[in-house]
Scaffold this motif. Structure first.
Motif, PDB file in Angstrom:
ATOM      1  N   ARG A  79     -45.009  -8.980   9.535  1.00 30.96           N
ATOM      2  CA  ARG A  79     -45.262  -7.768   8.741  1.00 30.96           C
ATOM      3  C   ARG A  79     -44.577  -6.504   9.241  1.00 30.96           C
ATOM      4  O   ARG A  79     -44.179  -5.665   8.454  1.00 30.96           O
ATOM      5  CB  ARG A  79     -46.769  -7.496   8.687  1.00 30.96           C
ATOM      6  N   HIS A  80     -44.475  -6.301  10.516  1.00 28.41           N
ATOM      7  CA  HIS A  80     -43.987  -5.028  11.049  1.00 28.41           C
ATOM      8  C   HIS A  80     -42.467  -4.921  10.871  1.00 28.41           C
ATOM      9  O   HIS A  80     -41.747  -5.874  11.122  1.00 28.41           O
ATOM     10  CB  HIS A  80     -44.350  -4.910  12.530  1.00 28.41           C
ATOM     11  N   PRO A  81     -41.980  -3.754  10.462  1.00 22.01           N
ATOM     12  CA  PRO A  81     -40.535  -3.581  10.260  1.00 22.01           C
ATOM     13  C   PRO A  81     -39.701  -3.871  11.514  1.00 22.01           C
ATOM     14  O   PRO A  81     -38.561  -4.322  11.408  1.00 22.01           O
ATOM     15  CB  PRO A  81     -40.398  -2.106   9.857  1.00 22.01           C
ATOM     16  N   ALA A  82     -40.255  -3.659  12.691  1.00 23.03           N
ATOM     17  CA  ALA A  82     -39.522  -3.928  13.934  1.00 23.03           C
ATOM     18  C   ALA A  82     -39.288  -5.423  14.141  1.00 23.03           C
ATOM     19  O   ALA A  82     -38.407  -5.809  14.906  1.00 23.03           O
ATOM     20  CB  ALA A  82     -40.269  -3.343  15.129  1.00 23.03           C
ATOM     21  N   GLU A  83     -40.080  -6.260  13.467  1.00 19.30           N
ATOM     22  CA  GLU A  83     -39.918  -7.709  13.569  1.00 19.30           C
ATOM     23  C   GLU A  83     -39.276  -8.288  12.316  1.00 19.30           C
ATOM     24  O   GLU A  83     -39.424  -9.475  12.032  1.00 19.30           O
ATOM     25  CB  GLU A  83     -41.273  -8.387  13.809  1.00 19.30           C
ATOM     26  N   ALA A  84     -38.576  -7.462  11.559  1.00 22.41           N
ATOM     27  CA  ALA A  84     -37.945  -7.912  10.314  1.00 22.41           C
ATOM     28  C   ALA A  84     -37.079  -9.139  10.577  1.00 22.41           C
ATOM     29  O   ALA A  84     -36.264  -9.148  11.493  1.00 22.41           O
ATOM     30  CB  ALA A  84     -37.111  -6.790   9.712  1.00 22.41           C
TER      31      ALA A  84
END
Length: 116
Positions: A79-84
């Motif tokens: 979910r988090h953008p840093a883990e895209a």
């Protein structure tokens, strides 16, 4: 899954959602009670986390008699953008490596690890 010895207070590096997902990956037919003990959470917290994961499409379950069998959406993106671009499978693979190292390998190296 072993029982909990004591609850944890304060922040941690791994979220409770990740812990529950990893516990389910380890045993897809685990009872909420066993997941709670393994993750050192209350049963109510685990039920809420499972509900969150199901509503977001990361987890589903089928009822078999009085128990559930869970299915994890391994290809779903975190979910988090840093883990895209990272998938649930990648996260679970990392957690499995850490868990295996934690249980099997002695701690070595220049950094001392202290149990608190």
């Amino acid at each position: 899954m072993s029982g909990a010895t004591e609850p944890h207070a304060g922040w941690t590096f791994i979220t409770n959602h990740a812990r529950v997902l990893a516990a389910i990956a380890e045993n897809q037919s685990a009872r909420v009670r066993d997941i709670a003990a393994h993750c050192r959470l209350t049963e109510r917290a685990v039920q809420k986390i499972i509900s969150d994961l199901e509503q977001s499409g990361y987890l589903s379950h089928t009822r078999e008699g009085r128990s559930n069998t869970y299915r994890i959406a391994q290809g779903k993106i975190l979910r988090h953008p840093a883990e895209a671009g990272l998938t649930v499978a990648a996260l679970l693979g990392l957690l499995a490596q850490v868990d295996g190292h934690h249980e099997d390998a002695p701690h070595t190296g220049a950094v001392a690890i202290e149990e608190v």
